[in-house]
Design a protein around this motif. Sequence first.
Motif, PDB file in Angstrom:
ATOM      1  N   GLY A  28       0.814  -1.202   0.000  1.00 11.99           N
ATOM      2  CA  GLY A  28       0.000   0.000   0.000  1.00 11.99           C
ATOM      3  C   GLY A  28       0.848   1.253   0.000  1.00 11.99           C
ATOM      4  N   SER A  29       0.168   2.376   0.141  1.00 14.87           N
ATOM      5  CA  SER A  29       0.855   3.665   0.090  1.00 14.87           C
ATOM      6  C   SER A  29       1.319   4.148   1.456  1.00 14.87           C
ATOM      7  CB  SER A  29      -0.076   4.712  -0.531  1.00 14.87           C
ATOM      8  OG  SER A  29      -1.276   4.811   0.220  1.00 14.87           O
ATOM      9  N   GLY A  30       0.747   3.650   2.515  1.00 15.02           N
ATOM     10  CA  GLY A  30       1.104   4.113   3.845  1.00 15.02           C
ATOM     11  C   GLY A  30       1.406   2.974   4.781  1.00 15.02           C
ATOM     12  N   PRO A  31       1.315   3.219   6.074  1.00  8.13           N
ATOM     13  CA  PRO A  31       1.536   2.131   7.036  1.00  8.13           C
ATOM     14  C   PRO A  31       0.520   1.005   6.855  1.00  8.13           C
ATOM     15  CG  PRO A  31       1.603   4.268   8.136  1.00  8.13           C
ATOM     16  CD  PRO A  31       1.110   4.516   6.746  1.00  8.13           C
ATOM     17  N   LEU A  32       0.928  -0.170   7.258  1.00  9.55           N
ATOM     18  CA  LEU A  32       0.119  -1.370   7.053  1.00  9.55           C
ATOM     19  C   LEU A  32      -0.930  -1.495   8.151  1.00  9.55           C
ATOM     20  CD1 LEU A  32      -0.427  -4.107   5.637  1.00  9.55           C
ATOM     21  CD2 LEU A  32       1.347  -5.084   7.111  1.00  9.55           C
ATOM     22  N   HIS A  33      -2.170  -1.722   7.738  1.00  8.45           N
ATOM     23  CA  HIS A  33      -3.251  -2.077   8.656  1.00  8.45           C
ATOM     24  C   HIS A  33      -3.524  -3.564   8.434  1.00  8.45           C
ATOM     25  CE1 HIS A  33      -4.273   2.098   9.824  1.00  8.45           C
ATOM     26  NE2 HIS A  33      -3.893   2.380   8.582  1.00  8.45           N
ATOM     27  N   LEU A  34      -3.028  -4.388   9.325  1.00 10.44           N
ATOM     28  CA  LEU A  34      -3.059  -5.841   9.165  1.00 10.44           C
ATOM     29  C   LEU A  34      -4.303  -6.409   9.828  1.00 10.44           C
ATOM     30  CD1 LEU A  34      -1.322  -8.168   7.991  1.00 10.44           C
ATOM     31  CD2 LEU A  34      -0.390  -8.474  10.299  1.00 10.44           C
ATOM     32  N   LEU A  35      -5.221  -6.901   9.008  1.00  9.10           N
ATOM     33  CA  LEU A  35      -6.445  -7.529   9.502  1.00  9.10           C
ATOM     34  C   LEU A  35      -6.187  -9.015   9.693  1.00  9.10           C
ATOM     35  CD1 LEU A  35      -8.995  -5.818   7.089  1.00  9.10           C
ATOM     36  CD2 LEU A  35      -8.107  -4.978   9.266  1.00  9.10           C
ATOM     37  N   ILE A  36      -6.467  -9.525  10.880  1.00 16.58           N
ATOM     38  CA  ILE A  36      -6.127 -10.897  11.245  1.00 16.58           C
ATOM     39  C   ILE A  36      -7.403 -11.689  11.490  1.00 16.58           C
ATOM     40  CG2 ILE A  36      -4.910 -12.343  12.921  1.00 16.58           C
ATOM     41  CD1 ILE A  36      -3.091  -9.911  13.446  1.00 16.58           C
ATOM     42  N   ASP A  37      -7.436 -12.884  10.910  1.00 18.97           N
ATOM     43  CA  ASP A  37      -8.602 -13.747  11.090  1.00 18.97           C
ATOM     44  C   ASP A  37      -8.185 -15.182  10.807  1.00 18.97           C
ATOM     45  OD1 ASP A  37     -11.105 -14.509  11.697  1.00 18.97           O
ATOM     46  OD2 ASP A  37     -12.117 -13.514  10.028  1.00 18.97           O
ATOM     47  N   ALA A  38      -9.062 -16.125  11.139  1.00 19.69           N
ATOM     48  CA  ALA A  38      -8.797 -17.549  10.927  1.00 19.69           C
ATOM     49  C   ALA A  38     -10.103 -18.233  10.556  1.00 19.69           C
ATOM     50  CB  ALA A  38      -8.194 -18.196  12.177  1.00 19.69           C
ATOM     51  N   THR A  39      -9.970 -19.340   9.837  1.00 20.54           N
ATOM     52  CA  THR A  39     -11.132 -20.116   9.416  1.00 20.54           C
ATOM     53  C   THR A  39     -10.747 -21.579   9.309  1.00 20.54           C
ATOM     54  OG1 THR A  39     -12.876 -20.288   7.746  1.00 20.54           O
ATOM     55  CG2 THR A  39     -10.663 -19.858   6.962  1.00 20.54           C
ATOM     56  N   GLY A  40     -11.745 -22.442   9.252  1.00 21.93           N
ATOM     57  CA  GLY A  40     -11.515 -23.878   9.135  1.00 21.93           C
ATOM     58  C   GLY A  40     -11.612 -24.335   7.693  1.00 21.93           C
ATOM     59  N   ILE A  41     -10.701 -25.226   7.296  1.00 28.10           N
ATOM     60  CA  ILE A  41     -10.677 -25.805   5.959  1.00 28.10           C
ATOM     61  C   ILE A  41     -10.854 -27.315   6.096  1.00 28.10           C
ATOM     62  CG2 ILE A  41      -9.311 -26.171   3.878  1.00 28.10           C
ATOM     63  CD1 ILE A  41     -10.219 -23.318   4.213  1.00 28.10           C
ATOM     64  N   MET A  42     -11.835 -27.870   5.419  1.00 23.57           N
ATOM     65  CA  MET A  42     -12.067 -29.304   5.470  1.00 23.57           C
ATOM     66  C   MET A  42     -11.087 -30.000   4.540  1.00 23.57           C
ATOM     67  SD  MET A  42     -15.620 -31.415   5.095  1.00 23.57           S
ATOM     68  CE  MET A  42     -15.866 -30.875   3.409  1.00 23.57           C
ATOM     69  N   ALA A  43     -10.140 -30.737   5.114  1.00 25.81           N
ATOM     70  CA  ALA A  43      -9.100 -31.389   4.326  1.00 25.81           C
ATOM     71  C   ALA A  43      -9.532 -32.748   3.810  1.00 25.81           C
ATOM     72  CB  ALA A  43      -7.826 -31.539   5.177  1.00 25.81           C
ATOM     73  N   GLU A  44     -10.336 -33.472   4.559  1.00 22.74           N
ATOM     74  CA  GLU A  44     -10.807 -34.790   4.144  1.00 22.74           C
ATOM     75  C   GLU A  44     -12.274 -34.941   4.525  1.00 22.74           C
ATOM     76  OE1 GLU A  44      -8.454 -38.000   5.557  1.00 22.74           O
ATOM     77  OE2 GLU A  44      -6.543 -37.041   5.110  1.00 22.74           O
ATOM     78  N   GLY A  45     -12.981 -35.740   3.738  1.00 23.64           N
ATOM     79  CA  GLY A  45     -14.390 -35.998   4.012  1.00 23.64           C
ATOM     80  C   GLY A  45     -15.307 -35.170   3.134  1.00 23.64           C
ATOM     81  N   HIS A  75     -14.893  -2.108  12.872  1.00 24.79           N
ATOM     82  CA  HIS A  75     -15.742  -2.603  11.791  1.00 24.79           C
ATOM     83  C   HIS A  75     -14.950  -2.869  10.510  1.00 24.79           C
ATOM     84  CE1 HIS A  75     -15.485   1.784  11.334  1.00 24.79           C
ATOM     85  NE2 HIS A  75     -15.608   1.568  10.041  1.00 24.79           N
ATOM     86  N   ARG A  76     -13.722  -2.363  10.424  1.00 19.06           N
ATOM     87  CA  ARG A  76     -12.917  -2.614   9.226  1.00 19.06           C
ATOM     88  C   ARG A  76     -12.548  -4.081   9.082  1.00 19.06           C
ATOM     89  NH1 ARG A  76      -8.182   1.664  10.039  1.00 19.06           N
ATOM     90  NH2 ARG A  76      -8.214   0.589  12.034  1.00 19.06           N
ATOM     91  N   ARG A  77     -12.697  -4.863  10.163  1.00 22.84           N
ATOM     92  CA  ARG A  77     -12.403  -6.284  10.063  1.00 22.84           C
ATOM     93  C   ARG A  77     -13.401  -7.026   9.182  1.00 22.84           C
ATOM     94  NH1 ARG A  77     -13.227  -9.737  13.326  1.00 22.84           N
ATOM     95  NH2 ARG A  77     -11.924 -11.380  12.497  1.00 22.84           N
ATOM     96  N   SER A  78     -14.499  -6.367   8.806  1.00 23.69           N
ATOM     97  CA  SER A  78     -15.457  -7.020   7.913  1.00 23.69           C
ATOM     98  C   SER A  78     -14.825  -7.352   6.565  1.00 23.69           C
ATOM     99  CB  SER A  78     -16.675  -6.119   7.703  1.00 23.69           C
ATOM    100  OG  SER A  78     -16.299  -4.876   7.122  1.00 23.69           O
ATOM    101  N   ARG A  79     -13.814  -6.593   6.162  1.00 23.12           N
ATOM    102  CA  ARG A  79     -13.108  -6.911   4.916  1.00 23.12           C
ATOM    103  C   ARG A  79     -12.360  -8.231   5.041  1.00 23.12           C
ATOM    104  NH1 ARG A  79     -10.549  -1.162   2.748  1.00 23.12           N
ATOM    105  NH2 ARG A  79     -12.523  -0.009   2.634  1.00 23.12           N
ATOM    106  N   ALA A  80     -11.831  -8.505   6.214  1.00 25.21           N
ATOM    107  CA  ALA A  80     -11.163  -9.788   6.422  1.00 25.21           C
ATOM    108  C   ALA A  80     -12.157 -10.937   6.373  1.00 25.21           C
ATOM    109  CB  ALA A  80     -10.416  -9.778   7.756  1.00 25.21           C
ATOM    110  N   GLU A  81     -13.368 -10.721   6.888  1.00 29.85           N
ATOM    111  CA  GLU A  81     -14.387 -11.758   6.814  1.00 29.85           C
ATOM    112  C   GLU A  81     -14.770 -12.050   5.363  1.00 29.85           C
ATOM    113  OE1 GLU A  81     -15.401 -13.453   9.294  1.00 29.85           O
ATOM    114  OE2 GLU A  81     -14.663 -12.297  11.014  1.00 29.85           O
TER     115      GLU A  81
END
Length: 276
Positions: A78-95, A223-229
């Motif tokens: 980006g053009s300025g300092p980094l705004h790092l949005l952090i999130d996690a989710t589950g991935i089904m690997a088998e089944g 509310h900016r974390r909605s972009r990460a979702e």
Amino acid sequence: MSWYAPPTGKRGYQPEFSDAGIQSCLTIKGLFGIPLRQTTGFVESLLRLARLDWKIPDFSTLCRRQKTLNVAIPYRGGSGPLHLLIDATGIMAEGKGEWNAHKHGGPKKRLWRKLHLGMDEETLQIRAVGVTTSNVGDAPMLPDLLEQIPADQDIATAPADGAHDTPRCHNVIAARGAAAIIPPRKNARLWKPTTASAVARNKAVRACKDLGRVLRRKWTGYHRRSRAETKMNCAKLLCQGPMARDFDRLVAELQVRITVLNRYTDLGIPVTEPIG
């Protein structure tokens, strides 16, 4: 791109193909969802169309190198300092999926992996990736995600959900000179004000009690974390159902698919404008 690997200067077997060449083949595999044997034929046809007389790695070489591959994730800063949005989710690997199992029956045994991401708010590029088993929480992976950000990169804020409300997460974010935008837990108590991160967190707890959680979230820009979702939904669509069964190969496959997702973001993203 250097297709062949340079000499390592060490005794023993020398790798024939570079990491960039192996990653290019695995990118084709992840993009079209094809097995390794079909990947080698696909890459061979592409090189013939490009009139490049390069040797093609066979499927066993791709399988062996995928386990130890150091995937390079390209990104657009980006053009300025980094705004790092952090999130996690589950991935089904088998089944099979829940709908498929409910309609057609069969075993309901599933194997889940957890995908941890750190996204740039401005460019919507994924800057940090972590893959763990399903029994690993979100908070222990936050230091690893921050380590993937270069030390010379300024981080302004690090919004995360309430699962990251731990002293270690606050201290790691404060060590990078960033502001931790993390909502305290509902039963949160004040910490001993021994560090600057603990003092800032105590102010957040008092603000939630005095102003309310909704008003504090608007005030801090949580509310900016909605972009990460939203980006997580794209990652689940692209990373669901990986082919690898070995954990190390699975990590490399998911990282390669994240590089494909960043390429998609470079091609263009929808822009929403209010009307009326």
